[in-house]
Design an enzyme around this catalytic site. Structure first.
Site, PDB file in Angstrom:
ATOM      1  N   GLN A  89       5.975  -1.289   1.509  1.00  0.00           N
ATOM      2  CA  GLN A  89       6.140  -2.654   0.711  1.00  0.00           C
ATOM      3  C   GLN A  89       6.741  -2.215  -0.673  1.00  0.00           C
ATOM      4  O   GLN A  89       6.753  -1.374  -1.109  1.00  0.00           O
ATOM      5  CB  GLN A  89       4.699  -3.170   0.541  1.00  0.00           C
ATOM      6  CG  GLN A  89       4.958  -4.785   0.355  1.00  0.00           C
ATOM      7  CD  GLN A  89       3.297  -5.418   0.669  1.00  0.00           C
ATOM      8  OE1 GLN A  89       2.670  -4.848   1.526  1.00  0.00           O
ATOM      9  NE2 GLN A  89       3.114  -6.450  -0.037  1.00  0.00           N
TER      10      GLN A  89
ATOM     11  N   SER B 167       2.855   3.928   4.371  1.00  0.00           N
ATOM     12  CA  SER B 167       2.063   2.641   4.321  1.00  0.00           C
ATOM     13  C   SER B 167       2.319   1.588   5.705  1.00  0.00           C
ATOM     14  O   SER B 167       2.326   2.205   6.746  1.00  0.00           O
ATOM     15  CB  SER B 167       1.846   1.821   3.196  1.00  0.00           C
ATOM     16  OG  SER B 167       0.590   0.925   3.072  1.00  0.00           O
ATOM     17  N   LEU B 168       2.875   0.523   5.369  1.00  0.00           N
ATOM     18  CA  LEU B 168       2.962  -0.112   6.477  1.00  0.00           C
ATOM     19  C   LEU B 168       4.277   0.389   7.243  1.00  0.00           C
ATOM     20  O   LEU B 168       4.352   0.061   8.535  1.00  0.00           O
ATOM     21  CB  LEU B 168       3.481  -1.798   6.031  1.00  0.00           C
ATOM     22  CG  LEU B 168       4.975  -1.711   5.793  1.00  0.00           C
ATOM     23  CD1 LEU B 168       5.952  -2.290   6.810  1.00  0.00           C
ATOM     24  CD2 LEU B 168       5.261  -3.096   4.496  1.00  0.00           C
TER      25      LEU B 168
ATOM     26  N   ARG C  93      -2.423  -7.706   9.338  1.00  0.00           N
ATOM     27  CA  ARG C  93      -2.695  -6.512   8.314  1.00  0.00           C
ATOM     28  C   ARG C  93      -2.430  -7.382   6.880  1.00  0.00           C
ATOM     29  O   ARG C  93      -3.407  -7.182   5.790  1.00  0.00           O
ATOM     30  CB  ARG C  93      -1.756  -5.352   8.541  1.00  0.00           C
ATOM     31  CG  ARG C  93      -2.137  -4.395   7.431  1.00  0.00           C
ATOM     32  CD  ARG C  93      -1.306  -3.071   7.888  1.00  0.00           C
ATOM     33  NE  ARG C  93      -1.493  -1.853   7.333  1.00  0.00           N
ATOM     34  CZ  ARG C  93      -0.757  -1.638   6.059  1.00  0.00           C
ATOM     35  NH1 ARG C  93       0.223  -2.420   5.732  1.00  0.00           N
ATOM     36  NH2 ARG C  93      -0.809  -0.446   5.569  1.00  0.00           N
TER      37      ARG C  93
ATOM     38  N   HIS D  16      -5.235   0.301  -0.456  1.00  0.00           N
ATOM     39  CA  HIS D  16      -5.613   1.740  -0.022  1.00  0.00           C
ATOM     40  C   HIS D  16      -6.849   2.071  -0.859  1.00  0.00           C
ATOM     41  O   HIS D  16      -6.627   3.393  -1.704  1.00  0.00           O
ATOM     42  CB  HIS D  16      -4.518   2.747  -0.009  1.00  0.00           C
ATOM     43  CG  HIS D  16      -3.221   2.425   0.610  1.00  0.00           C
ATOM     44  ND1 HIS D  16      -3.425   2.655   2.276  1.00  0.00           N
ATOM     45  CD2 HIS D  16      -2.176   1.680   0.593  1.00  0.00           C
ATOM     46  CE1 HIS D  16      -2.519   2.205   2.854  1.00  0.00           C
ATOM     47  NE2 HIS D  16      -1.534   1.809   1.789  1.00  0.00           N
TER      48      HIS D  16
ATOM     49  N   GLN E 106      -6.118   4.163   7.252  1.00  0.00           N
ATOM     50  CA  GLN E 106      -5.227   3.861   6.411  1.00  0.00           C
ATOM     51  C   GLN E 106      -5.436   3.025   5.546  1.00  0.00           C
ATOM     52  O   GLN E 106      -4.874   2.933   4.450  1.00  0.00           O
ATOM     53  CB  GLN E 106      -3.864   3.708   7.357  1.00  0.00           C
ATOM     54  CG  GLN E 106      -2.466   3.837   6.420  1.00  0.00           C
ATOM     55  CD  GLN E 106      -1.646   2.914   6.917  1.00  0.00           C
ATOM     56  OE1 GLN E 106      -1.686   1.771   6.719  1.00  0.00           O
ATOM     57  NE2 GLN E 106      -0.393   3.359   7.329  1.00  0.00           N
TER      58      GLN E 106
END
Length: 312
Positions: free
Chosen positions: A10, A93-94, A118, A202, A251
């Site tokens: 992102q 991440s994503l 998500r 996170h 995660q």
């Protein structure tokens, strides 16, 4: 040469991303059409002609960035560069979902739906104004972790993203993150600044989102990846499909160990990394982590043709 394909997270989103690829490659256009169908809406219209504020909403940005990455991957495939050209894949991440989709662990439709879930779950986990994230520049990870621990004072404050040797992002309750910025400056940080994000990603405050993802991931088929995936929470590779759901759940609340992940790939002999999808942010981080690794961004038709000439 040992290669890795990596996929952005992102923040890389822009209006118009992937449009040239879709216009140039039918296989890339088909990715956006499949994502639109999976989500039951025209996400591609938002990506190409919409408002950046709407695209930046977490629930939109996550599937949109994944779609752009997979469209670039499909364009490469059309030129003869498949996933088998990489020894590892990884994502920030994503981007780990994009990596898993590219490696065949998750179907495109499931990946799009999972990222929509998500994004919504991460946004809804913490009321607006309760959490924050901040970038600490010029501190190593151990120092940044110590700053976060000192700043917590009974609240949540964690090192969320270990991006590169000069940048660690902390996440948690807003007051604790603000304290972390002040402590970081006292400990020699070059800069410490709050980030314009909509939720504290996170960190432990994301536990409701982790629970939601555990449920969602239990409902999809996850296969062994065609090439090993360097998982964010492991900073090491995994090729066991049965472990993937748990790693993705971890995660949500765990640190993105990107610096260590790049170091791991370098230790395995990776000398070339291709950033597949929007932007060049990961390439910049990688250069700061491992100067010897050659980085190439693949986000338009010219990039695809150039990479195909080298690798096909």
């Amino acid at each position: 040469m040992t290669r890795a394909f990596v996929f952005p997270g992102q923040g890389a989103q822009t209006i118009g991303m992937g449009k040239e690829l879709a216009d140039s490659y039918p296989a890339a256009k088909a990715v956006f059409e499949a994502v639109d169908e999976a989500l039951g809406e025209s996400l591609s219209s938002l990506i190409w002609d919409g408002d950046i504020a709407e695209l930046t909403l977490t629930e939109n940005a996550q599937p949109a960035l994944m779609a752009t990455s997979i469209a670039a991957m499909e364009a490469l495939k059309a030129e003869g560069v498949g996933i088998n050209k990489a020894s590892f894949v990884a994502g920030h991440s994503l981007g780990e979902y994009s990596a898993l989709c590219a490696a065949g662990s998750l179907s495109l439709a499931d990946t799009a739906r999972l990222l929509r879930i998500r994004g919504k779950a991460m946004q809804e986990a913490v009321p607006v104004g309760i959490g924050a994230m901040a970038a600490l520049l010029g501190l190593d990870f151990a120092t940044a972790q110590a700053v976060a621990d000192e700043a917590a004072q009974g609240e949540v404050c964690q090192a969320a993203n270990d991006n590169d040797p000069t940048q660690v992002v902390v996440s948690g309750h807003k007051a604790a993150v603000e304290r972390a910025c002040e402590i970081a400056k006292q400990k020699g940080a070059k800069r410490a600044m709050l980030l314009p994000v909509s939720a504290p990603f996170h960190c432990a405050l994301m536990q409701p989102a982790a629970d939601r993802m555990a449920e969602a991931l239990s409902e999809v088929t996850i296969s062994d990846p065609a090439v090993p995936v360097v998982a964010n929470v492991l900073a090491a590779s995994n090729d066991d499909g049965s472990a993937i759901a748990d790693l993705l759940v971890q995660q949500v609340t765990g640190s993105v160990r990107w610096r260590e992940s790049v170091g791991y790939m370098a230790a395995q002999g990776v000398t070339e990394i291709y950033e597949i999808g929007a932007g060049k942010a990961l390439s910049g981080m990688i250069r700061r982590i491992e100067r010897e690794i050659a980085c190439t961004a693949v986000n338009n038709a010219d990039n695809v043709a150039a990479v195909a000439a080298d690798l096909a």
